[in-house]
Motif scaffolding. Structure first.
Motif, PDB file in Angstrom:
ATOM      1  N   MET A 174      22.809  39.549  62.409  1.00 59.06           N
ATOM      2  CA  MET A 174      21.422  39.137  62.587  1.00 59.06           C
ATOM      3  C   MET A 174      21.234  38.483  63.949  1.00 59.06           C
ATOM      4  SD  MET A 174      18.430  39.146  61.249  1.00 59.06           S
ATOM      5  CE  MET A 174      16.858  38.445  61.764  1.00 59.06           C
ATOM      6  N   GLY A 208      15.227  43.231  63.052  1.00 54.57           N
ATOM      7  CA  GLY A 208      15.540  42.780  61.699  1.00 54.57           C
ATOM      8  C   GLY A 208      14.341  42.039  61.139  1.00 54.57           C
ATOM      9  N   GLU A 275      16.664  41.295  56.119  1.00 52.57           N
ATOM     10  CA  GLU A 275      16.874  42.735  56.016  1.00 52.57           C
ATOM     11  C   GLU A 275      17.321  43.246  57.376  1.00 52.57           C
ATOM     12  OE1 GLU A 275      13.616  44.999  54.545  1.00 52.57           O
ATOM     13  OE2 GLU A 275      13.647  44.079  52.547  1.00 52.57           O
ATOM     14  N   LEU A 276      18.383  44.028  57.376  1.00 54.51           N
ATOM     15  CA  LEU A 276      18.891  44.656  58.593  1.00 54.51           C
ATOM     16  C   LEU A 276      19.075  46.140  58.316  1.00 54.51           C
ATOM     17  CD1 LEU A 276      21.619  42.171  59.913  1.00 54.51           C
ATOM     18  CD2 LEU A 276      19.430  42.714  60.989  1.00 54.51           C
ATOM     19  N   GLU A 277      18.460  46.964  59.131  1.00 53.49           N
ATOM     20  CA  GLU A 277      18.560  48.415  58.980  1.00 53.49           C
ATOM     21  C   GLU A 277      18.219  48.843  57.561  1.00 53.49           C
ATOM     22  OE1 GLU A 277      22.509  49.302  60.246  1.00 53.49           O
ATOM     23  OE2 GLU A 277      22.077  48.899  62.364  1.00 53.49           O
TER      24      GLU A 277
END
Length: 307
Positions: A174, A208, A275-277
């Motif tokens: 992140m 993100g 949330e990432l990807e």
């Protein structure tokens, strides 16, 4: 749980006689280390020194260890003779380097049939390593005039290291998009919400979403329904952004019993959902020692048991 009340300075520990099994163990260990094969002997691996019979070690992280990123190496002496431990190192592929004593140069004397918890400082995690791994402890056994290093498995009895590795590696990912930090706190009068300031600083190099914060065992969000598990922020960070985003989070105490403040261990550590990807995850974010002191003082005054 017993703590390392037997700590004493290194010089006195080395000057005391160490009878029985422990002294014999050091002699054996040193003998093993000093041995070399005869010229005609086939090459063989060097023997690995081990702890005396009946002595084991294990690794654990207690609630008070979370914020300072520490852990406890528990040495359990099941033998009939006291042992003395000097330097310690905990090694694990998930850690970027060894974990060592929080207080350097201490020694710990573990009585026969007793145990001592030695506090160690955890290094940064190694995100190139998988979540699974085995910890190993290297301990310096201190004798009458000599010492020797021994190696032993150090099982993670509470299973804290894999989740720690996963959370901190997620936070590291992140950080490629944005850093998060609690930057200010404004207390309030009893009955009114205080304000905790969260600053999200984009790096301009990643993307993100900061979904929100979870309440702690000490702090709740003013006006949030009890059934909501998260205080929603929904801050989208993109590679095109670089300006910090400052959010004011309204806080009220979650509970008002005095021991909640007096015995606080995790009340100012928030779980951050992100949330990432497209994949959800969460990591822990501590307010820091200075803000923690101000928040605990505010809770005591807000609840009416300050002073």
């Amino acid at each position: 749980m017993r703590t390392s009340l037997g700590h004493r300075s290194r010089a006195p520990a080395r000057s005391r006689a160490w009878p029985g099994i422990a002294a014999a163990a050091i002699a054996v260990v040193l003998g093993l280390v000093g041995c070399s094969p005869s010229p005609t002997a086939a090459p063989s691996a060097a023997p690995v020194p081990t702890l005396p019979a009946g002595v084991t070690v294990e690794l654990a992280q207690l609630r008070a260890d979370v914020a300072p990123r520490q852990a406890q190496l528990r040495v359990i002496n099941g033998s009939d003779t006291a042992i003395t431990v000097g330097e310690v190192r905990v090694e694990d592929p998930r850690l970027h380097g060894p974990a060592t004593r929080v207080v350097p140069d201490r020694v710990s004397t573990i009585p026969a049939r007793g145990s001592v918890d030695i506090r160690v400082q955890l290094p940064p995690v190694a995100c190139s390593a998988p979540d699974k791994g085995d910890s190993e402890a290297v301990l310096e056994l201190v004798g009458e005039s000599e010492s020797a290093e021994v190696t032993a498995p150090a099982p993670d009895t509470l299973g804290f290291l894999a989740p720690l590795h996963s959370r901190e590696c997620l936070q590291e990912r992140m950080a490629d998009a944005a850093t998060l930090a609690f930057t200010d706190f404004q207390p309030s009068a009893p009955g009114e919400p205080a304000t905790l300031e969260l600053t999200v600083t984009p790096t301009g190099a990643g993307a993100g979403t900061v979904v929100g914060l979870e309440r702690t065992n000490l702090l709740d969000f003013a006006g949030a329904p009890a059934e909501d598990e998260v205080f929603h922020l929904d801050i989208d960070v993109s590679a095109a952004e670089a300006e910090p985003v400052v959010v004011e989070v309204p806080l009220v105490p979650f509970r008002c019993d005095p021991h909640a403040v007096q015995e606080d261990k995790r009340g100012t550590i928030f779980d951050v959902r992100i949330e990432l990807e497209g994949e959800p995850g969460e990591f822990e974010l501590f307010v820091g020692d200075e803000l923690r002191g101000r928040i605990l003082t505010w809770v005591a005054g807000w609840c009416g048991f300050a002073g």
